[in-house]
Scaffold this motif. Structure first.
Motif, PDB file in Angstrom:
ATOM      1  N   ASP A   1       0.817  -1.205   0.000  1.00 47.55           N
ATOM      2  CA  ASP A   1       0.000   0.000   0.000  1.00 47.55           C
ATOM      3  C   ASP A   1       0.856   1.264   0.000  1.00 47.55           C
ATOM      4  OD1 ASP A   1       0.807  -0.678   2.588  1.00 47.55           O
ATOM      5  OD2 ASP A   1      -0.931   0.272   3.518  1.00 47.55           O
TER       6      ASP A   1
ATOM      7  N   GLY B   1       0.882   4.016  -2.977  1.00 44.51           N
ATOM      8  CA  GLY B   1       0.640   5.419  -2.637  1.00 44.51           C
ATOM      9  C   GLY B   1       1.740   6.329  -3.143  1.00 44.51           C
TER      10      GLY B   1
ATOM     11  N   ARG C   1       1.509   9.319  -5.898  1.00 46.30           N
ATOM     12  CA  ARG C   1       1.977  10.665  -5.568  1.00 46.30           C
ATOM     13  C   ARG C   1       2.933  11.169  -6.652  1.00 46.30           C
ATOM     14  NH1 ARG C   1       6.288  12.914  -3.648  1.00 46.30           N
ATOM     15  NH2 ARG C   1       7.352  10.965  -3.185  1.00 46.30           N
TER      16      ARG C   1
END
Length: 106
Positions: free
Chosen positions: A87, A91, A95
């Motif tokens: 995760d 992420g 980003r």
């Protein structure tokens, strides 16, 4: 000296105290007592440190800051504790893609 960030309530409890923060003379006695009281047969306090480090990294905390908190002499040692879950990787990838998109479109 090690800097360890503490929540305000824990900090208030610790202020003014000098000396031992635990009645246990060694970590083995502490681990045994936790096992007895919790029923967690394989409890070991060092696992708490690993869990903290992993959660720090998964929450986006930097490896360099984690090195300071854990008191490691080299970042290589810290890398063993701060494993990164899928995760966090996803992420970070998202980003970077968003940052690149903003940079391209002004």
């Amino acid at each position: 000296m090690r800097r360890v960030p503490l929540p305000p309530d824990v900090l208030a409890e610790c202020q003014g105290r000098v000396g031992r923060s635990s009645p246990f003379r060694d970590v083995c006695a502490f681990n045994q007592r936790v096992r007895e009281l919790s029923g967690i047969a394989r409890f070991h306090s060092h696992l708490c440190r690993h869990t903290f480090a992993t959660e720090w990294r998964e929450a986006g905390g930097s490896l360099a800051a984690l090195q300071v908190v854990l008191g490691h002499g080299t970042i290589t040692v810290t890398e063993r504790y701060g494993t990164v879950g899928d995760d966090l990787v996803e992420g970070e990838a998202q980003r970077v893609v968003e940052h690149r998109s903003r940079a391209q479109h002004g």
